[in-house]
Write a protein that holds these residues in place. Structure first.
Motif, PDB file in Angstrom:
ATOM      1  N   ILE A 264     -19.278  23.451  -9.938  1.00 26.42           N
ATOM      2  CA  ILE A 264     -19.191  22.373  -8.949  1.00 26.42           C
ATOM      3  C   ILE A 264     -19.729  21.062  -9.506  1.00 26.42           C
ATOM      4  O   ILE A 264     -19.369  19.980  -9.021  1.00 26.42           O
ATOM      5  CB  ILE A 264     -19.952  22.775  -7.656  1.00 26.42           C
ATOM      6  N   ASP A 265     -20.580  21.122 -10.543  1.00 28.86           N
ATOM      7  CA  ASP A 265     -21.117  19.888 -11.129  1.00 28.86           C
ATOM      8  C   ASP A 265     -20.036  19.061 -11.806  1.00 28.86           C
ATOM      9  O   ASP A 265     -20.203  17.852 -12.012  1.00 28.86           O
ATOM     10  CB  ASP A 265     -22.207  20.223 -12.153  1.00 28.86           C
ATOM     11  N   ALA A 266     -18.934  19.695 -12.194  1.00 32.02           N
ATOM     12  CA  ALA A 266     -17.842  18.974 -12.868  1.00 32.02           C
ATOM     13  C   ALA A 266     -16.824  18.406 -11.888  1.00 32.02           C
ATOM     14  O   ALA A 266     -15.866  17.753 -12.312  1.00 32.02           O
ATOM     15  CB  ALA A 266     -17.137  19.902 -13.850  1.00 32.02           C
ATOM     16  N   LEU A 267     -17.010  18.650 -10.596  1.00 30.25           N
ATOM     17  CA  LEU A 267     -16.079  18.179  -9.571  1.00 30.25           C
ATOM     18  C   LEU A 267     -16.790  17.160  -8.691  1.00 30.25           C
ATOM     19  O   LEU A 267     -17.834  17.459  -8.111  1.00 30.25           O
ATOM     20  CB  LEU A 267     -15.570  19.349  -8.728  1.00 30.25           C
ATOM     21  N   THR A 268     -16.231  15.973  -8.599  1.00 32.41           N
ATOM     22  CA  THR A 268     -16.829  14.907  -7.791  1.00 32.41           C
ATOM     23  C   THR A 268     -16.025  14.728  -6.516  1.00 32.41           C
ATOM     24  O   THR A 268     -14.832  14.414  -6.566  1.00 32.41           O
ATOM     25  CB  THR A 268     -16.857  13.578  -8.576  1.00 32.41           C
ATOM     26  N   LEU A 269     -16.677  14.957  -5.382  1.00 26.96           N
ATOM     27  CA  LEU A 269     -16.044  14.801  -4.080  1.00 26.96           C
ATOM     28  C   LEU A 269     -16.511  13.500  -3.440  1.00 26.96           C
ATOM     29  O   LEU A 269     -17.662  13.080  -3.617  1.00 26.96           O
ATOM     30  CB  LEU A 269     -16.379  15.986  -3.164  1.00 26.96           C
ATOM     31  N   GLY A 270     -15.629  12.863  -2.680  1.00 28.35           N
ATOM     32  CA  GLY A 270     -15.970  11.626  -1.988  1.00 28.35           C
ATOM     33  C   GLY A 270     -15.211  11.510  -0.684  1.00 28.35           C
ATOM     34  O   GLY A 270     -14.384  12.356  -0.336  1.00 28.35           O
ATOM     35  N   ASP A 271     -15.486  10.443   0.041  1.00 25.44           N
ATOM     36  CA  ASP A 271     -14.885  10.251   1.358  1.00 25.44           C
ATOM     37  C   ASP A 271     -13.498   9.621   1.294  1.00 25.44           C
ATOM     38  O   ASP A 271     -12.821   9.547   2.322  1.00 25.44           O
ATOM     39  CB  ASP A 271     -15.802   9.378   2.222  1.00 25.44           C
ATOM     40  N   ARG A 272     -13.078   9.154   0.124  1.00 25.21           N
ATOM     41  CA  ARG A 272     -11.777   8.495   0.026  1.00 25.21           C
ATOM     42  C   ARG A 272     -11.201   8.716  -1.362  1.00 25.21           C
ATOM     43  O   ARG A 272     -11.907   9.072  -2.310  1.00 25.21           O
ATOM     44  CB  ARG A 272     -11.916   6.990   0.293  1.00 25.21           C
ATOM     45  N   ARG A 273      -9.898   8.499  -1.469  1.00 23.66           N
ATOM     46  CA  ARG A 273      -9.219   8.630  -2.752  1.00 23.66           C
ATOM     47  C   ARG A 273      -9.480   7.382  -3.592  1.00 23.66           C
ATOM     48  O   ARG A 273      -9.659   6.277  -3.064  1.00 23.66           O
ATOM     49  CB  ARG A 273      -7.718   8.831  -2.545  1.00 23.66           C
ATOM     50  N   THR A 274      -9.499   7.563  -4.886  1.00 23.75           N
ATOM     51  CA  THR A 274      -9.777   6.466  -5.800  1.00 23.75           C
ATOM     52  C   THR A 274      -8.730   6.418  -6.900  1.00 23.75           C
ATOM     53  O   THR A 274      -8.133   7.433  -7.258  1.00 23.75           O
ATOM     54  CB  THR A 274     -11.171   6.608  -6.441  1.00 23.75           C
ATOM     55  N   VAL A 275      -8.527   5.220  -7.433  1.00 21.38           N
ATOM     56  CA  VAL A 275      -7.624   5.043  -8.573  1.00 21.38           C
ATOM     57  C   VAL A 275      -8.345   5.528  -9.827  1.00 21.38           C
ATOM     58  O   VAL A 275      -9.494   5.219 -10.043  1.00 21.38           O
ATOM     59  CB  VAL A 275      -7.216   3.569  -8.727  1.00 21.38           C
ATOM     60  N   GLY A 276      -7.682   6.270 -10.646  1.00 15.09           N
ATOM     61  CA  GLY A 276      -8.279   6.812 -11.862  1.00 15.09           C
ATOM     62  C   GLY A 276      -7.487   8.024 -12.280  1.00 15.09           C
ATOM     63  O   GLY A 276      -6.375   7.927 -12.773  1.00 15.09           O
ATOM     64  N   GLN A 277      -8.060   9.203 -12.047  1.00 17.73           N
ATOM     65  CA  GLN A 277      -7.334  10.430 -12.327  1.00 17.73           C
ATOM     66  C   GLN A 277      -6.298  10.745 -11.260  1.00 17.73           C
ATOM     67  O   GLN A 277      -5.384  11.526 -11.501  1.00 17.73           O
ATOM     68  CB  GLN A 277      -8.326  11.597 -12.437  1.00 17.73           C
ATOM     69  N   ASP A 278      -6.445  10.144 -10.095  1.00 17.97           N
ATOM     70  CA  ASP A 278      -5.519  10.398  -8.989  1.00 17.97           C
ATOM     71  C   ASP A 278      -4.271   9.543  -9.163  1.00 17.97           C
ATOM     72  O   ASP A 278      -4.198   8.399  -8.701  1.00 17.97           O
ATOM     73  CB  ASP A 278      -6.212  10.087  -7.661  1.00 17.97           C
ATOM     74  N   LEU A 279      -3.275  10.103  -9.851  1.00 14.73           N
ATOM     75  CA  LEU A 279      -2.059   9.352 -10.160  1.00 14.73           C
ATOM     76  C   LEU A 279      -1.263   9.037  -8.908  1.00 14.73           C
ATOM     77  O   LEU A 279      -0.756   7.917  -8.738  1.00 14.73           O
ATOM     78  CB  LEU A 279      -1.217  10.152 -11.148  1.00 14.73           C
ATOM     79  N   GLU A 280      -1.125   9.998  -8.016  1.00 12.75           N
ATOM     80  CA  GLU A 280      -0.274   9.807  -6.851  1.00 12.75           C
ATOM     81  C   GLU A 280      -0.839   8.779  -5.877  1.00 12.75           C
ATOM     82  O   GLU A 280      -0.096   8.245  -5.052  1.00 12.75           O
ATOM     83  CB  GLU A 280      -0.054  11.139  -6.141  1.00 12.75           C
ATOM     84  N   TYR A 281      -2.142   8.492  -5.955  1.00  9.71           N
ATOM     85  CA  TYR A 281      -2.717   7.494  -5.053  1.00  9.71           C
ATOM     86  C   TYR A 281      -2.134   6.111  -5.345  1.00  9.71           C
ATOM     87  O   TYR A 281      -1.821   5.351  -4.430  1.00  9.71           O
ATOM     88  CB  TYR A 281      -4.232   7.481  -5.200  1.00  9.71           C
ATOM     89  N   SER A 282      -2.002   5.766  -6.638  1.00  6.28           N
ATOM     90  CA  SER A 282      -1.399   4.476  -6.997  1.00  6.28           C
ATOM     91  C   SER A 282       0.045   4.400  -6.519  1.00  6.28           C
ATOM     92  O   SER A 282       0.506   3.349  -6.059  1.00  6.28           O
ATOM     93  CB  SER A 282      -1.456   4.283  -8.518  1.00  6.28           C
ATOM     94  N   VAL A 283       0.750   5.530  -6.599  1.00  7.04           N
ATOM     95  CA  VAL A 283       2.142   5.553  -6.153  1.00  7.04           C
ATOM     96  C   VAL A 283       2.227   5.407  -4.637  1.00  7.04           C
ATOM     97  O   VAL A 283       3.065   4.660  -4.108  1.00  7.04           O
ATOM     98  CB  VAL A 283       2.818   6.856  -6.610  1.00  7.04           C
ATOM     99  N   ARG A 284       1.365   6.100  -3.931  1.00  5.16           N
ATOM    100  CA  ARG A 284       1.407   6.063  -2.467  1.00  5.16           C
ATOM    101  C   ARG A 284       1.035   4.694  -1.907  1.00  5.16           C
ATOM    102  O   ARG A 284       1.490   4.323  -0.827  1.00  5.16           O
ATOM    103  CB  ARG A 284       0.486   7.137  -1.893  1.00  5.16           C
ATOM    104  N   GLN A 285       0.221   3.947  -2.624  1.00  5.08           N
ATOM    105  CA  GLN A 285      -0.082   2.594  -2.176  1.00  5.08           C
ATOM    106  C   GLN A 285       1.179   1.740  -2.142  1.00  5.08           C
ATOM    107  O   GLN A 285       1.413   0.994  -1.176  1.00  5.08           O
ATOM    108  CB  GLN A 285      -1.125   1.954  -3.103  1.00  5.08           C
TER     109      GLN A 285
END
Length: 448
Positions: A264-285
């Protein structure tokens, strides 16, 4: 370490960060100027330094402090108005792009820093007969800051006007999407085979990791996971990828024969999606901007067409790029398997929402088919061209079912036939290339 850099980047991109740093720097400079004058005074040769007395310097600093904080309030009001417009017309998820804008941050920081510098200096101005003191260096620098503030105000008015322009926003999002695509894909190398993940039976009976809490997966440290799996001599399978919403107590990883320590130390959870490793977030914007433009309340198909062009731009840039397989080996032993975005998922994120909202707009449907034809001519991979054809068939089906005008329907059919011709020419070229390669190999064998 990657989590730390992610948090630091999020802090540095905050709307308050640059103004806070500039304000602290202004206070340090103010104290340094006061100390320098108390220690060394003002040499006679420095004619550019302010030479007025206590009354003039006090009035000047008061005017600079009052006007700078007043204009800062105006700048803040304009920023809020721009953010409200952006949220209403382009979507609330684009607010981060405006708050991260360095131009807005620098402008607000300049006015607040000028106010803090002038106010801090003002407290040291004394007019007593025994020991009068006027910080000439600071008053001079405050005048310079006032002139810089005027220049920043002119820049800000032009900058904020351009930043809410729809084309400008589309280009910014396109650049973010292209950067994310380049990070997510690898340079195509001839003869390179993709690794194959173990079958589902391999993971049966492994130790399961459940999510301790909920949130969006913002970052996956694959290097750390691979190192932990190698140290524990196990194989690890992740079920989530950056951008996924992780539900509490859901299965997020499986280890065979057991889980390595501290996954779990290698997984970062947050309250919102961020640009970076999340490729589809940039597309969905970008998709959201197009979907809002096609809503009945906005009815702006030109913006949707601009977004479709940007998507075609991104797909054509992948011509010599390949997707990672998500399988990591150490000494030919599978240690880590992670889910990755592929071309099918990328194209679906790009075009599905626009097709669903724009199926009744002939201009949008025609442009989508035209972009598909151009993209098909750029892409050489048969599987990717098959994905493009599948989306084109969906566009044609929805358009013919929702568009009644015969001329518009004829345009749809014509663009679809052009796409089929482009795909057929590409397949013929591939067959010819394969035949030439076979002939060259045969001639080489005969020569030997």
């Amino acid at each position: 370490m990657k989590r730390t850099w992610l948090r630091l980047r999020q802090i540095s991109q905050g709307f308050w960060f640059i103004p806070a740093v500039m304000t602290l720097l202004a206070l340090v400079l103010a104290e340094a100027g006061i100390s320098a004058e108390e220690t060394y005074g003002v040499p006679d040769g420095l004619t550019f330094v302010y030479g007025g007395g206590e009354t003039g310097s006090r009035s000047l600093l008061s005017a600079i402090a009052g006007s700078s904080i007043g204009v800062a309030g105006t700048v803040f009001s304009i920023t809020i108005a721009a953010l409200s417009y952006a949220a209403g017309s382009m979507g609330p998820r684009l607010l981060d792009n405006f708050t991260r804008d360095r131009g807005n941050q620098l402008t607000l920081g300049t006015f607040i820093a000028t106010f803090a510098f002038a106010l801090y200096t003002l407290r040291t101005v004394t007019g007593s007969e025994d020991q009068p003191f006027v910080p000439h260096y600071n008053v001079t620098f405050a005048l310079v800051l006032a002139i810089v503030s005027v220049a920043m105000l002119v820049y800000y008015l032009a900058h904020v006007t351009g930043s809410i322009n729809m084309t400008h926003v589309a280009n910014l999002l396109r650049d973010d999407m292209r950067d994310a695509l380049m990070r997510a894909t690898l340079k195509e190398e001839p003869g390179q085979d993709l690794a194959v993940a173990p079958p589902p039976e391999f993971w049966a009976g492994g130790e399961v990791l459940h999510a301790p809490r909920s949130g969006y997966l913002q970052l996956t440290d694959n290097d750390l996971l691979l190192r932990r799996a190698e140290e524990a001599d196990v194989a690890l399978l992740l079920h989530v990828r950056p951008g996924d919403y992780v539900f509490p107590n859901s299965v997020i990883a499986v280890g065979v024969p057991r889980l390595p320590a501290d996954v779990i130390d290698a997984l970062t959870l947050g309250d919102r999606r961020t640009v970076g490793q999340d490729l589809e977030y940039s597309v969905r914007q970008l998709s959201e901007v197009a979907a809002r433009a096609l809503s009945p309340g906005v009815n702006d198909p030109v913006t949707a067409i601009d977004i479709i062009d940007r998507f075609g731009d991104a797909l054509c840039s992948l011509q010599d790029r390949r997707w990672p397989d998500g399988v990591y080996h150490v000494d030919h032993v599978v240690r880590l398997v992670v889910p990755v975005t592929d071309f099918v998922g990328l194209a679906k994120s790009m075009f599905s929402m626009i097709r669903q909202y724009g199926k009744g707009s002939p201009s949008v449907m025609v442009r989508m088919l035209e972009v598909f034809s151009i993209t098909a001519s750029c892409l050489k991979d048969a599987e990717r061209r098959a994905v493009i054809r599948w989306h084109a068939e969906l566009v044609r089906e929805d358009a013919l079912a929702n568009i009644e005008n015969s001329a518009d329907r004829a345009d749809i059919e014509a663009r679809y036939r052009e796409l089929l011709d482009t795909l057929a020419n590409g397949q013929a070229a591939e067959v010819l290339k394969a035949a030439e390669h076979t002939v060259q190999q045969t001639q080489g064998n005969r020569a030997n």
